[in-house]
Write a protein that holds these residues in place. Structure first.
Motif, PDB file in Angstrom:
ATOM      1  N   ALA A 250       0.866  -1.140   0.121  1.00 20.90           N
ATOM      2  CA  ALA A 250       0.023   0.005  -0.060  1.00 20.90           C
ATOM      3  C   ALA A 250       0.766   1.299  -0.056  1.00 20.90           C
ATOM      4  O   ALA A 250       0.230   2.353  -0.226  1.00 20.90           O
ATOM      5  N   TYR A 251       2.076   1.073   0.344  1.00 20.49           N
ATOM      6  CA  TYR A 251       3.162   2.154   0.229  1.00 20.49           C
ATOM      7  C   TYR A 251       4.500   1.662  -0.329  1.00 20.49           C
ATOM      8  O   TYR A 251       4.521   0.531   0.232  1.00 20.49           O
ATOM      9  N   GLY A 252       5.378   2.464  -0.709  1.00 17.78           N
ATOM     10  CA  GLY A 252       6.489   1.793  -1.034  1.00 17.78           C
ATOM     11  C   GLY A 252       6.284   0.643  -1.916  1.00 17.78           C
ATOM     12  O   GLY A 252       7.125  -0.324  -2.068  1.00 17.78           O
ATOM     13  N   TYR A 253       5.250   0.944  -2.789  1.00 21.55           N
ATOM     14  CA  TYR A 253       4.938  -0.299  -3.857  1.00 21.55           C
ATOM     15  C   TYR A 253       6.289  -0.678  -4.658  1.00 21.55           C
ATOM     16  O   TYR A 253       6.944   0.219  -5.054  1.00 21.55           O
TER      17      TYR A 253
ATOM     18  N   GLY B   1       9.775   3.340  -2.761  1.00 19.43           N
ATOM     19  CA  GLY B   1       9.437   4.661  -2.216  1.00 19.43           C
ATOM     20  C   GLY B   1       8.383   5.372  -2.748  1.00 19.43           C
ATOM     21  O   GLY B   1       7.230   4.651  -2.546  1.00 19.43           O
ATOM     22  N   ASN B   2       8.320   6.691  -3.297  1.00 22.85           N
ATOM     23  CA  ASN B   2       6.897   7.190  -3.444  1.00 22.85           C
ATOM     24  C   ASN B   2       6.604   7.096  -4.930  1.00 22.85           C
ATOM     25  O   ASN B   2       5.759   8.026  -5.382  1.00 22.85           O
ATOM     26  N   ARG B   3       7.517   6.503  -5.832  1.00 24.28           N
ATOM     27  CA  ARG B   3       7.138   6.338  -7.202  1.00 24.28           C
ATOM     28  C   ARG B   3       5.741   6.011  -7.806  1.00 24.28           C
ATOM     29  O   ARG B   3       5.194   6.691  -8.403  1.00 24.28           O
TER      30      ARG B   3
ATOM     31  N   ARG C  22      -6.345  14.051  -8.300  1.00 21.87           N
ATOM     32  CA  ARG C  22      -5.257  13.985  -9.340  1.00 21.87           C
ATOM     33  C   ARG C  22      -4.517  12.991  -9.139  1.00 21.87           C
ATOM     34  O   ARG C  22      -3.940  12.627  -8.090  1.00 21.87           O
ATOM     35  N   HIS C  23      -4.006  12.528 -10.213  1.00 23.02           N
ATOM     36  CA  HIS C  23      -2.964  11.283 -10.125  1.00 23.02           C
ATOM     37  C   HIS C  23      -1.638  12.036 -10.001  1.00 23.02           C
ATOM     38  O   HIS C  23      -1.225  12.799 -11.037  1.00 23.02           O
ATOM     39  N   GLN C  24      -0.623  11.328  -9.101  1.00 22.63           N
ATOM     40  CA  GLN C  24       0.827  11.936  -8.934  1.00 22.63           C
ATOM     41  C   GLN C  24       1.350  11.767 -10.300  1.00 22.63           C
ATOM     42  O   GLN C  24       2.077  12.551 -10.826  1.00 22.63           O
TER      43      GLN C  24
ATOM     44  N   ASP D 121       7.380  16.993 -10.308  1.00 22.83           N
ATOM     45  CA  ASP D 121       8.433  16.508  -9.445  1.00 22.83           C
ATOM     46  C   ASP D 121       7.744  15.338  -8.190  1.00 22.83           C
ATOM     47  O   ASP D 121       8.639  15.246  -7.406  1.00 22.83           O
ATOM     48  N   SER D 122       6.414  14.826  -8.597  1.00 27.30           N
ATOM     49  CA  SER D 122       6.000  14.003  -7.690  1.00 27.30           C
ATOM     50  C   SER D 122       5.773  14.618  -6.299  1.00 27.30           C
ATOM     51  O   SER D 122       5.236  13.772  -5.408  1.00 27.30           O
ATOM     52  N   HIS D 123       6.044  15.839  -6.085  1.00 29.48           N
ATOM     53  CA  HIS D 123       5.703  16.423  -4.680  1.00 29.48           C
ATOM     54  C   HIS D 123       4.682  17.408  -4.594  1.00 29.48           C
ATOM     55  O   HIS D 123       3.928  17.470  -3.834  1.00 29.48           O
TER      56      HIS D 123
END
Lengths: 257, 257
Positions: A124-127, A131-133, A227-229, A236-238
């Motif tokens: 569910a995170y760090g897929y 990390g956060n990709r 909105r999708h990352q 910049d994904s942030h």
């Protein structure tokens, strides 16, 4: 086409509104030919507290990093059986309904503890351990639908756009956006029944009718347009790109107009 | 004047950042002559799940209404000893600090379960048994200060005004406004340390210095200027008056400019 629906719910009393709404969902979805699986958290005596016992094989027995141990336990398959069972239900589901009473503007602890423990690093995170990709519209639960179905003690007015509690959907943003959209789920608008503190039988029947209509369109309804990352709005994904929701700040900027 | 400070915290590892920040608070506040009391939720093996065992003497053994049973248990003094002990600490405190890691944009389940169980009807809501008459700036915990102190895995940028997670203080609104301002607490701006997933020793030291400065002014600092229900902005106790934050909707309308 027939689908798998998981209902995770949190109320110990079989006569509670929570259980009644679960029953309506089981019946309505069953009639449509869907397969319904239940996670009755109180009935299962679900362990709410995420702790060292969640990691039967620690990588670091000295210092407890939940993120590191969660990632290791998930990737090596050394999680507790209760957590693995829930993850399997979740992975098999096409849609997940969370039915609970709103307590202090959030989930009852037993349900928060389901999220804390089941939403492992790597899933569910760090897929994929990256990390956060993959997050916010992408990730281990991508493509599955999620819907919150709530019973709310107070009156609807208090949750209206200028109501004293704040609008319900904004109060739930940490859950809809931060918890379920984060790992890639498609989140539907929340279904809520208000004023349950002094609700009449007639109002309960009306609420069940409204709930049935929502369930009928579970797989057709338009989701909350978060909105999708990786959709271009966050180069910049942030941060939001300057031209996206220009000049706007705050949580609502992450929902398309 | 010397004050009583309660610190409620949620991390099982004595070497965690959470514990380190608790230690800094104990030392800093102790040096100022304040009395510090701790509620180490993991250490106490705190029961997170609010259930029928919270009501040793049920009014209705047939159907479980948490609100009704909570009100009865609180007003008749028939609560469980663990809940009563926490309420006594809370009532004796001039300020309460909540130190926890941000999990899924909210409290760990063990802390949410502290709120669910300790914030009884008659104390934290339904004060004096009068429904919603005393809330949002007024109520059983009026005059006490509250401050959240968080460790946050992700970078500060993600929580900035246009960051992808949403601004931290908005994500916490259900907690600061809905949980602690609701029963009358004076809520201070949140203290947060970001990027704890890959924090250096030097950054930890800097964060501790910043934390000490916040603690030094615990009883002087300006709180978040939430609007009081009974302060004139909500003439019907439910909605903002038309002239207040005119034309504005959403959670931010409940904070004075």
């Amino acid at each position: 086409m027939n689908k798998n629906v998981l209902i995770v719910y949190a109320h110990p009393d079989p006569r509670s509104l929570t259980r009644q709404f679960v029953d309506v969902a089981v019946q309505t979805l069953g009639n449509k030919g869907h397969e319904v699986i239940l996670s009755d958290l109180y009935g299962m005596d679900w362990k709410a507290v995420f702790d060292e016992h969640d990691f039967p094989a620690r990588t670091d027995p000295e210092r407890l990093s939940f993120v590191a141990e969660s990632g290791n336990a998930y990737s090596t398959g050394r999680q507790t059986p209760d957590v693995m069972a829930e993850q399997q239900k979740l992975l098999a589901a096409d849609a997940v309904i969370f039915q609970f009473p709103l307590w202090w503007f959030g989930m009852p602890a037993i349900l928060k503890g389901w999220v804390d423990r089941v939403f492992a690093y790597g899933l569910a995170y760090g897929y994929k351990g990256e990390g956060n990709r993959y997050r916010y519209g992408d990730g281990g639960l991508k493509g599955k639908r999620a819907m919150l179905s709530l019973t709310v003690g107070g009156p609807a007015q208090d949750y209206s756009p200028r109501g004293i509690n704040g609008p319900l959907e904004q109060l739930l943003f940490p859950i809809t956006h931060g918890t379920f959209f984060f790992p890639g789920m498609t989140v539907l608008p929340t279904f809520a029944v208000y004023g349950t503190g002094r609700i009449t039988e007639e109002e309960v029947e009306r609420a069940k009718t409204a709930w049935r209509s929502r369930l009928e369109r579970l797989f057709e309804e338009e989701p909350i347009p978060f909105r999708h990352q990786n959709g271009g709005d966050y180069p910049d994904s942030h941060m939001l790109a300057d031209h996206v929701a220009a000049g706007q700040t705050g949580i609502m900027a992450h929902i398309k107009e």
